[in-house]
Design a protein around this motif. Structure first.
Motif, PDB file in Angstrom:
ATOM      1  N   LEU A  73      -9.534   5.548 -14.575  1.00  0.00           N
ATOM      2  CA  LEU A  73      -8.110   4.745 -15.097  1.00  0.00           C
ATOM      3  C   LEU A  73      -8.310   3.996 -13.722  1.00  0.00           C
ATOM      4  O   LEU A  73      -8.301   2.546 -14.631  1.00  0.00           O
ATOM      5  CB  LEU A  73      -7.170   5.154 -15.996  1.00  0.00           C
ATOM      6  N   GLY A  74      -7.943   4.310 -12.896  1.00  0.00           N
ATOM      7  CA  GLY A  74      -7.456   3.028 -11.994  1.00  0.00           C
ATOM      8  C   GLY A  74      -8.555   2.834 -11.319  1.00  0.00           C
ATOM      9  O   GLY A  74      -8.635   1.118 -10.642  1.00  0.00           O
ATOM     10  N   MET A  75     -10.657   3.008 -11.484  1.00  0.00           N
ATOM     11  CA  MET A  75     -10.932   1.850 -10.830  1.00  0.00           C
ATOM     12  C   MET A  75     -11.697   0.810 -12.696  1.00  0.00           C
ATOM     13  O   MET A  75     -11.956  -0.149 -12.436  1.00  0.00           O
ATOM     14  CB  MET A  75     -12.143   2.985 -11.319  1.00  0.00           C
ATOM     15  N   LEU A  76     -11.273   1.154 -13.355  1.00  0.00           N
ATOM     16  CA  LEU A  76     -10.894   0.299 -14.481  1.00  0.00           C
ATOM     17  C   LEU A  76     -10.268  -0.500 -14.735  1.00  0.00           C
ATOM     18  O   LEU A  76     -10.385  -1.843 -14.915  1.00  0.00           O
ATOM     19  CB  LEU A  76     -11.744   1.139 -15.965  1.00  0.00           C
ATOM     20  N   LEU A  77      -9.192  -0.249 -14.087  1.00  0.00           N
ATOM     21  CA  LEU A  77      -7.809  -1.178 -13.212  1.00  0.00           C
ATOM     22  C   LEU A  77      -8.271  -2.804 -12.616  1.00  0.00           C
ATOM     23  O   LEU A  77      -7.960  -3.590 -12.803  1.00  0.00           O
ATOM     24  CB  LEU A  77      -6.354  -0.202 -13.744  1.00  0.00           C
ATOM     25  N   LEU A  78      -8.999  -2.088 -11.421  1.00  0.00           N
ATOM     26  CA  LEU A  78      -9.230  -2.300 -10.509  1.00  0.00           C
ATOM     27  C   LEU A  78     -10.405  -3.575 -10.737  1.00  0.00           C
ATOM     28  O   LEU A  78     -10.895  -5.062 -10.339  1.00  0.00           O
ATOM     29  CB  LEU A  78     -10.446  -1.619  -9.508  1.00  0.00           C
ATOM     30  N   ALA A  79     -11.444  -2.959 -12.050  1.00  0.00           N
ATOM     31  CA  ALA A  79     -12.491  -4.130 -12.690  1.00  0.00           C
ATOM     32  C   ALA A  79     -11.951  -5.211 -13.296  1.00  0.00           C
ATOM     33  O   ALA A  79     -12.781  -6.256 -13.752  1.00  0.00           O
ATOM     34  CB  ALA A  79     -13.548  -2.950 -13.695  1.00  0.00           C
ATOM     35  N   GLN A  80     -10.962  -5.347 -13.991  1.00  0.00           N
ATOM     36  CA  GLN A  80      -9.896  -6.156 -14.744  1.00  0.00           C
ATOM     37  C   GLN A  80      -9.345  -7.168 -13.593  1.00  0.00           C
ATOM     38  O   GLN A  80      -9.112  -7.998 -13.864  1.00  0.00           O
ATOM     39  CB  GLN A  80      -9.200  -5.839 -15.704  1.00  0.00           C
ATOM     40  N   VAL A 119      -7.624  10.541 -14.384  1.00  0.00           N
ATOM     41  CA  VAL A 119      -6.699   9.564 -13.787  1.00  0.00           C
ATOM     42  C   VAL A 119      -7.859   8.686 -12.669  1.00  0.00           C
ATOM     43  O   VAL A 119      -7.228   7.294 -13.019  1.00  0.00           O
ATOM     44  CB  VAL A 119      -5.759  10.078 -13.098  1.00  0.00           C
ATOM     45  N   ALA A 120      -8.509   9.191 -11.968  1.00  0.00           N
ATOM     46  CA  ALA A 120      -8.905   7.992 -11.240  1.00  0.00           C
ATOM     47  C   ALA A 120     -10.124   7.288 -11.490  1.00  0.00           C
ATOM     48  O   ALA A 120     -10.327   6.080 -11.376  1.00  0.00           O
ATOM     49  CB  ALA A 120      -9.863   8.809 -10.168  1.00  0.00           C
ATOM     50  N   VAL A 141      -4.874  -4.288  -8.325  1.00  0.00           N
ATOM     51  CA  VAL A 141      -5.303  -3.811  -6.939  1.00  0.00           C
ATOM     52  C   VAL A 141      -3.842  -2.614  -7.027  1.00  0.00           C
ATOM     53  O   VAL A 141      -4.687  -1.130  -6.851  1.00  0.00           O
ATOM     54  CB  VAL A 141      -5.041  -4.759  -6.120  1.00  0.00           C
ATOM     55  N   VAL A 142      -2.980  -3.059  -6.951  1.00  0.00           N
ATOM     56  CA  VAL A 142      -1.829  -2.036  -6.194  1.00  0.00           C
ATOM     57  C   VAL A 142      -2.050  -0.068  -7.425  1.00  0.00           C
ATOM     58  O   VAL A 142      -2.250   0.439  -7.502  1.00  0.00           O
ATOM     59  CB  VAL A 142      -0.661  -2.231  -6.141  1.00  0.00           C
ATOM     60  N   VAL A 143      -1.854  -0.698  -8.586  1.00  0.00           N
ATOM     61  CA  VAL A 143      -1.816  -0.009  -9.807  1.00  0.00           C
ATOM     62  C   VAL A 143      -2.891   1.489 -10.096  1.00  0.00           C
ATOM     63  O   VAL A 143      -3.173   2.100  -9.665  1.00  0.00           O
ATOM     64  CB  VAL A 143      -0.837  -0.269 -10.845  1.00  0.00           C
ATOM     65  N   GLY A 144      -4.023   0.305 -10.238  1.00  0.00           N
ATOM     66  CA  GLY A 144      -6.316   1.054 -10.601  1.00  0.00           C
ATOM     67  C   GLY A 144      -5.450   1.363  -9.441  1.00  0.00           C
ATOM     68  O   GLY A 144      -6.442   2.716  -8.515  1.00  0.00           O
ATOM     69  N   GLN A 145      -5.706   1.440  -7.593  1.00  0.00           N
ATOM     70  CA  GLN A 145      -6.393   1.479  -5.950  1.00  0.00           C
ATOM     71  C   GLN A 145      -4.728   2.883  -6.538  1.00  0.00           C
ATOM     72  O   GLN A 145      -5.450   4.614  -5.124  1.00  0.00           O
ATOM     73  CB  GLN A 145      -5.483   1.200  -5.290  1.00  0.00           C
ATOM     74  N   SER A 146      -3.765   2.922  -6.842  1.00  0.00           N
ATOM     75  CA  SER A 146      -2.627   4.353  -6.067  1.00  0.00           C
ATOM     76  C   SER A 146      -3.065   5.246  -7.265  1.00  0.00           C
ATOM     77  O   SER A 146      -3.303   6.340  -7.134  1.00  0.00           O
ATOM     78  CB  SER A 146      -1.510   3.582  -6.424  1.00  0.00           C
ATOM     79  N   LEU A 147      -3.561   4.682  -8.566  1.00  0.00           N
ATOM     80  CA  LEU A 147      -4.528   5.853  -9.394  1.00  0.00           C
ATOM     81  C   LEU A 147      -5.943   6.473  -9.041  1.00  0.00           C
ATOM     82  O   LEU A 147      -5.574   7.538  -8.974  1.00  0.00           O
ATOM     83  CB  LEU A 147      -4.290   5.494 -11.235  1.00  0.00           C
ATOM     84  N   PHE A 148      -6.392   5.405  -8.757  1.00  0.00           N
ATOM     85  CA  PHE A 148      -7.968   6.429  -8.040  1.00  0.00           C
ATOM     86  C   PHE A 148      -7.082   7.586  -6.691  1.00  0.00           C
ATOM     87  O   PHE A 148      -8.044   8.498  -6.543  1.00  0.00           O
ATOM     88  CB  PHE A 148      -8.446   4.641  -7.290  1.00  0.00           C
ATOM     89  N   PHE A 149      -6.788   6.757  -5.511  1.00  0.00           N
ATOM     90  CA  PHE A 149      -6.222   8.028  -4.709  1.00  0.00           C
ATOM     91  C   PHE A 149      -5.475   9.379  -5.263  1.00  0.00           C
ATOM     92  O   PHE A 149      -6.103  10.617  -4.723  1.00  0.00           O
ATOM     93  CB  PHE A 149      -6.064   7.240  -3.126  1.00  0.00           C
ATOM     94  N   ALA A 150      -3.905   9.202  -6.234  1.00  0.00           N
ATOM     95  CA  ALA A 150      -3.963  10.029  -6.380  1.00  0.00           C
ATOM     96  C   ALA A 150      -4.631  11.162  -7.619  1.00  0.00           C
ATOM     97  O   ALA A 150      -4.890  12.397  -7.609  1.00  0.00           O
ATOM     98  CB  ALA A 150      -2.666  10.085  -7.437  1.00  0.00           C
ATOM     99  N   GLY A 151      -5.703  10.255  -8.320  1.00  0.00           N
ATOM    100  CA  GLY A 151      -6.556  11.101  -9.191  1.00  0.00           C
ATOM    101  C   GLY A 151      -7.856  12.240  -8.327  1.00  0.00           C
ATOM    102  O   GLY A 151      -7.968  13.026  -8.716  1.00  0.00           O
ATOM    103  N   MET A 209       0.605  -1.502   0.059  1.00  0.00           N
ATOM    104  CA  MET A 209       0.138  -0.235  -0.049  1.00  0.00           C
ATOM    105  C   MET A 209       1.102   1.406   0.095  1.00  0.00           C
ATOM    106  O   MET A 209       0.706   2.302   0.200  1.00  0.00           O
ATOM    107  CB  MET A 209      -1.027   0.103   1.385  1.00  0.00           C
ATOM    108  N   VAL A 210       2.395   1.567   0.121  1.00  0.00           N
ATOM    109  CA  VAL A 210       3.136   2.135   0.243  1.00  0.00           C
ATOM    110  C   VAL A 210       2.414   3.405  -1.345  1.00  0.00           C
ATOM    111  O   VAL A 210       2.573   4.326  -1.110  1.00  0.00           O
ATOM    112  CB  VAL A 210       4.079   2.026   0.292  1.00  0.00           C
ATOM    113  N   PRO A 211       3.394   2.268  -2.373  1.00  0.00           N
ATOM    114  CA  PRO A 211       3.055   2.850  -3.440  1.00  0.00           C
ATOM    115  C   PRO A 211       1.677   3.952  -3.553  1.00  0.00           C
ATOM    116  O   PRO A 211       1.735   5.448  -4.014  1.00  0.00           O
ATOM    117  CB  PRO A 211       2.820   2.535  -4.399  1.00  0.00           C
TER     118      PRO A 211
END
Length: 557
Positions: A384-391, A381-382, A401-411, A348-350
């Protein structure tokens, strides 16, 4: 300076008796007057200096502490359970009473700070927080610990609105204020990262009460440095605090939060439904009373400001998603991916780093581009992160999970920083404490509701899709169908079917996570539409038109 130009124009017109000369002079002086009015530094708010920025560091301390305090208790539960031997109900109250009372008292404390002085309330709350921390550390029974945690909640409710409203008093320039709020949010996020590490070290060497004693030196720094570095502000002509409104606000907030949390944990039941209904009824009575009072606890006129209402609504919608997604992705990392709690925390650090970067760069972007474009770019961007989580699939979805959640919170970080800034900045100075408290209370409601809604949606999809193999008795099959964790518990006691059961459970849980992510995409699109519809007229931060708009909104609200 514009006033001098107007005065010179008047003198010149009186002296000149020639119509042509008067007309010519009037035109030239009027042109000079308009030019002076549009000069960037004439209407700008004063810039904050070294004292204000040092004071911001002091204001970040209690915020950092609050976020640490939310996380360290979970680490201390095993050892305090061994020492105090609480019942199951008592353990729940030890965990939950802190958050309940923070949510319940936010509106009261925000308005109280406007009336008695924001710095005074912050220092009173800091002292009470330190005393309650000592009581919690040395509690000898579960009941004493519950009472100490309740006092921590009441004291904690003074800290968030007081710090945020003081930031609005210290940083009048919109660009500096946004940067200050970004740093303030960075401190809160950093506390959530530092909390488990500091708590783990303390529990390694000391008893469970040490995690509460951590609060004491921090609050002592606040009590010493606060009077030296922080300004005092009290709303002029503030009326008395209406105790009936305080009782009604608690009656509206506490049952509603309780009912939503019960629904999130155990599903819909009569007690949870009745609690939410009672809270809604009391909320309606509370609103009716506020409209009738000359000095209300919560000034409903704030909602007449479009920027305030739209920003608060967007913040609440986004807050629906964060806690629910974190709960689901945490389960995925530990159950589907098979990571230990420590390893899951490291992954979760990223996400945390991405959030902090978003908080830091948002003020710079908003100084160059319109806030609506900065927020909408982040929301893209957020999404896009949610769409990654849907995959995400049953296994092998760690990167998604890591990239998708990072994009969501950053976005979503630009919306959080700018949204809080707009909520507080749209209110006149005498109501910024009330506005800050309303923002925090709304987000508390949304976080609880988001856990309930997204958790329930994922659970429904899981129960509909999980494949339970033959060979299990009815009770075990029911447990495996009920929750993802239940499937793992059943698998541990039935090694013959564990592989097939867990494969089906992982696939069904991934489907539930994907459904929650798709629902999140829909909400994010709605937030984007709301932002464009309501905030597209706002200029970049720090521009003359932005400062002029801020002044006119604050005086007209």
């Amino acid at each position: 300076m514009p006033g001098i130009a107007f005065w010179l124009s008047h003198i010149h017109i009186e002296i000149s008796g020639m119509e042509a000369m008067r007309r010519d002079a009037q035109e030239r002086l009027t042109s000079t007057y308009v030019e002076l009015l549009s000069w960037p530094n004439v209407n700008a708010y004063p810039k904050a200096g070294r004292r204000e920025w040092t004071g911001l560091a002091v204001l970040i301390l209690p915020t950092l502490l609050l976020s640490i305090d939310m996380s360290v208790l979970h680490l201390a539960v095993p050892t305090l359970t061994k020492d105090l031997k609480p019942t199951g109900a008592q353990l729940l109250w030890i965990s939950d009473v802190y958050g309940f009372l923070i949510a319940g008292f936010l509106i009261t404390m925000g308005t109280l700070g406007d009336r008695i002085g924001r710095r005074r309330l912050l220092l009173i709350g800091g002292a009470a927080f330190a005393v309650a921390s000592v009581l919690a550390a040395y509690a000898t029974t579960p009941l004493l610990l519950i009472l100490a945690r309740a006092l921590l909640g009441v004291a904690g409710a003074t800290l968030m609105p007081s710090t945020l409203s003081l930031i609005s008093n210290m940083f009048l320039d919109s660009r500096q204020r946004t940067k200050a709020i970004g740093l303030w949010m960075t401190g809160f996020t950093g506390g959530m990262v530092v909390g488990p590490l500091v708590g783990g070290l303390l529990l390694e060497w000391f008893w469970w009460g040490a995690v509460f004693l951590l609060n004491v030196p921090v609050m002592l720094v606040l009590l010493v440095a606060g009077p030296l570095l922080l300004p005092e502000y009290r709303a002029p002509g503030a009326g008395r605090l209406d105790l009936a409104s305080v009782v009604l606000s608690l009656g509206a907030v506490l049952p509603t939060i309780y009912g939503i949390k019960e629904f999130a944990a155990y599903g819909l039941s009569w007690p949870s439904a009745l609690a939410v209904a009672a809270g809604a009824i009391l909320a309606a009575v509370f609103v009716r009373r506020q409209r009738a009072l000359a000095a209300p606890l919560l000034d409903l006129k704030l909602f007449a400001n479009r920027k305030f209402s739209a920003s608060l609504g967007a913040l609440m919608l986004v807050t629906l998603l964060g806690p629910g997604l974190s709960l689901l992705t945490g389960q995925y990392l530990q159950l589907s991916a098979g990571l230990s709690p420590l390893a899951a925390g490291m992954w979760m650090v990223p996400m945390t780093a991405a959030v902090i970067v978003g908080f830091v760069i948002t003020p710079r972007l908003a100084g160059r581009f319109r806030p609506v474009h900065v927020i909408a770019g982040g929301l893209a961007v957020a999404i896009l992160g949610m769409l990654l989580l849907a995959q995400v699939e049953g296994t092998g979805g760690l990167v998604y999970v890591v990239v998708g959640q990072s994009l969501f919170f950053a976005g979503t970080s630009p919306l959080v920083v700018l949204g809080i800034d707009m909520v507080v900045g749209a209110a006149p100075p005498e109501r910024s404490g009330s506005a800050a408290a309303l923002s925090e209370t709304g987000q508390e409601f949304s976080a609880a509701l988001g856990l309930a809604v997204l958790g329930s949606l994922a659970a429904v999809v899981y129960r509909a899709g999980v494949a339970v193999p033959d060979g299990l008795d009815s009770a075990a099959a029911r447990t495996a169908r009920d929750t993802f964790g239940g499937a793992f518990a059943v698998a541990a006691g039935n090694p013959d079917v564990s592989g097939k059961l867990l494969a089906g459970a992982r696939a069904a849980f991934a489907d539930g996570l994907a459904a929650a992510a798709v629902a999140g995409v829909v909400i994010m699109v709605a937030v984007t539409a709301l932002v464009f519809a309501s905030l597209r007229h706002l200029p970049p931060l720090g521009s003359p038109s932005a400062e002029s708009a801020q002044r006119s909104e604050s005086t007209s609200t």
